[in-house]
Every structure is written in C-alpha cells, then in structure tokens.
Motif scaffolding. Structure first.
Motif, PDB file in Angstrom:
ATOM      1  N   ARG A 282      26.382  33.979  40.516  1.00  0.00           N
ATOM      2  CA  ARG A 282      26.496  34.814  39.324  1.00  0.00           C
ATOM      3  C   ARG A 282      27.565  34.257  38.397  1.00  0.00           C
ATOM      4  O   ARG A 282      28.690  33.986  38.832  1.00  0.00           O
ATOM      5  CB  ARG A 282      26.834  36.246  39.713  1.00  0.00           C
ATOM      6  N   GLN A 285      30.972  36.097  38.372  1.00  0.00           N
ATOM      7  CA  GLN A 285      31.690  35.912  39.624  1.00  0.00           C
ATOM      8  C   GLN A 285      32.306  34.525  39.682  1.00  0.00           C
ATOM      9  O   GLN A 285      33.434  34.344  40.155  1.00  0.00           O
ATOM     10  CB  GLN A 285      30.745  36.123  40.804  1.00  0.00           C
ATOM     11  N   LYS A 288      35.340  34.409  37.523  1.00  0.00           N
ATOM     12  CA  LYS A 288      36.429  35.126  38.183  1.00  0.00           C
ATOM     13  C   LYS A 288      37.071  34.272  39.268  1.00  0.00           C
ATOM     14  O   LYS A 288      38.302  34.219  39.383  1.00  0.00           O
ATOM     15  CB  LYS A 288      35.903  36.430  38.767  1.00  0.00           C
ATOM     16  N   ASP A 289      36.236  33.591  40.063  1.00  0.00           N
ATOM     17  CA  ASP A 289      36.755  32.767  41.154  1.00  0.00           C
ATOM     18  C   ASP A 289      37.525  31.550  40.643  1.00  0.00           C
ATOM     19  O   ASP A 289      38.459  31.079  41.306  1.00  0.00           O
ATOM     20  CB  ASP A 289      35.605  32.301  42.051  1.00  0.00           C
TER      21      ASP A 289
END
Length: 330
Positions: A282, A285, A288-289
């Motif tokens: 995604r 995601q 964010k990581d």
C-alpha cells in the motif's frame, strides 16, 4: 569454480546498521526542519545584503556572503571527498553479501533490468515535465548567452563506435577514475572486485572485507561529522546565492526548483504504482515506513549519507532479506 560464500553470517556486512541509529536521531531531532529554517533565514539575510535591498555596498555584501557560505562549501567538499571511497566499500561489501555466484547472477540481471527501465522512464518524465513547464522562460535574464552563440548538436555514436564505448567504461587506471570522479567507472570497478570476492573462499576474502569494513566505518564517521554542518551549510549557501543574484533572480530560479519537485512527485507516484501492482504494498503504508529515510535524504541531499538507514528500513520495516538490501541499496 569455488562457489563457497565469501563470508559467513558473522562476517556479513551488517556493520552499517548500528550507524542507522545515529541517523534516526537526526530525524527525531528534526534536521529537515532545521534545514528549512536555515534556507528561509539564508534567503532573508541574502536579500538584505544583496542588490534588491542594498543595505550594504555590493562589494561588502559579496564579501559577507562568501564568508557565510564557508560552512556550506566545507560540507559539500567533505561529502564529495568521502563519496567515492564510501561507494567502493559499500558496493563491494554489498555484492559480497550474496550467498553465491548463482544468486548474484540472478539478482544482478533483475536489478540491472529494473534500473535501466526505470531510469529510461524517469528521463522521459523529466523531458515531459521540462517541456510542459519550460522554466527557462521564467529564468530569462539570469544568464545572457553570447550574441553569436549557436546551439551545439550532440554527437550520437554510431553502431561501429558502441564496442569501443563499452570498453571505455572499464577503468584502465582505477586510481585515475577515482581522482577524476568518474563514478560509473568506479562502480564498475567495484562490481568486478565484489564478484571476484564472492567467487573466492571465505578465508581468502575475509581480509579484504575487513579492510573495506573499516573503510566504510571511517567514511560514515566523516559523514556523521558533516551532518552537524548541514543547517548552517544551507543557510550560508542560500545567503551567498541571494546576495549575488538578488531576490528577483531567486524567484526565477524558484520556478526551476518547482519544476524539479513536480517531476520528482510524478516519479514517486510512478514508483508507488509499481509497488502496488507488483508487490502489493500500500502506498501510504510504504511512505509511512520510509518516512525517516525520505526526510533525512531531503535534509542532506545525499543518498550515500543515508545508506545505513536505508538498509535498516528495508530489512526491518519492508521485510527485505539482508542479502538483497545490502546488494541493491549501495
């Protein structure tokens, strides 16, 4: 041929991972925000000292700007000084992380095809964005070409010249390539050394890998020192540039910067689509990581400087195998 791994698990090039802890503290310390503040303050100070406001005489403003730029020039010189030995050590040790030549061959083919295709797409996006926005129109007056200047046509090599061109990629003298900053030749030299180490037995390859490990540690220590100069470097370089060109010229250059950022945003969307379609990751995601890596790379403008954090993020947050992350990332 001896396909014995060039190093055991104990000797795997994971030593850069502990350096990522220090890099992560820079993100938590909001280095990116300090860089933005330094950029803004440099713009203000440069405008006050430059021809737009005329707070001081032009000669005095130029003198002050040159001194303000000293930390920035020191930062750039330090990074430039260390990048070639860092690339050599990282590429060789990254290749040596592969288990054997067969794994290296399969991975190398896939990575090469991926880089070639995505680089071609990136170049296409850059040409499209440049033609769409055409920032040169807004930068008119920053530089004045000679009246008799004529466009220079690029020489496209013929088919008969391709073999000689490919041979020219091999550094006849690796030291000359390092001195002249021929990065492509340096990388090819490093790849050859790394493949040779993989094909050797572990006990014979270990001394060279230990030496490269020490070189890697030295390079990253110098990079860590340079990080302390980053906000001051941005402030000084921006102040000097604005002092020299003036605020109006900086607005014209801002159009070019905005064009580059727009092109990078389009390219990022392209990569996120690849991640979703091919890996099922995604986009939100993934962002964010990789947030820490992206912020630190923005703060330093150096992918080499954030290499340890990139490797740790790939392994810990994205689930990439160490043999893959330590080969592909460098």
């Amino acid at each position: 041929m001896d396909n014995t791994p060039a190093q055991t698990t104990d000797n795997a090039p994971r030593s850069l991972r502990h350096l990522s802890v220090y890099l992560a503290t820079l993100v938590k310390g909001r280095l990116w925000l300090k860089v933005l503040i330094g950029m803004g303050l440099g713009l203000v100070v440069g405008t006050l000292l430059g021809p737009s406001v005329g707070l001081v005489e032009p000669e005095t403003g130029t003198l002050i700007g040159n001194w303000l730029a000293f930390p920035g020039q020191l930062f750039l010189a330090t990074i430039q000084m260390i990048v070639i030995p860092l690339v050599i050590a990282s590429v060789v040790r990254g290749l040596a992380a592969s288990d054997n030549l067969e794994q290296l061959r399969k991975m190398g083919i896939r990575v090469t095809l991926f880089f070639v295709i995505t680089t071609a797409i990136a170049a296409t996006i850059g040409l499209w964005v440049g033609g769409l926005v055409n920032p040169g129109d807004l930068m008119t007056g920053l530089t004045t070409p000679p009246a008799d200047a004529a466009p220079v046509a690029a020489d496209i090599p013929g088919l008969d010249a391709i073999p000689q061109t490919l041979i020219g990629l091999l550094p006849g003298n690796p030291l000359d390539a390092m001195v002249e900053g021929q990065m492509l030749q340096v990388v090819i030299f490093s790849i050859i050394i790394g493949v040779a180490l993989v094909s050797m037995s572990g006990d014979k390859a270990k001394p060279m890998l230990d030496l490269l490990d020490s070189l890697q540690q030295i390079c990253m220590t110098v990079v860590r020192w340079a990080m302390h100069l980053d906000p001051y470097a941005v402030f000084g370089l921006m102040a000097q540039l604005t002092t020299t060109l003036g605020f109006r010229a900086m607005i014209g250059m801002a159009s070019y910067v905005a064009t580059v950022l727009f092109g990078l945003a389009v390219l990022m969307v392209f990569y996120l689509v690849i991640l979703k379609l091919l890996a099922g990751v995604r986009p939100l995601q993934f962002l964010k990581d990789t947030r820490d890596v992206l912020l630190l790379a923005f703060s330093t403008s150096s992918s080499a400087a954030v290499m340890p954090l990139s490797i740790r993020t790939a392994e810990d947050k994205l689930g990439v195998r160490p043999s893959v992350s330590q080969f592909v990332t460098p």
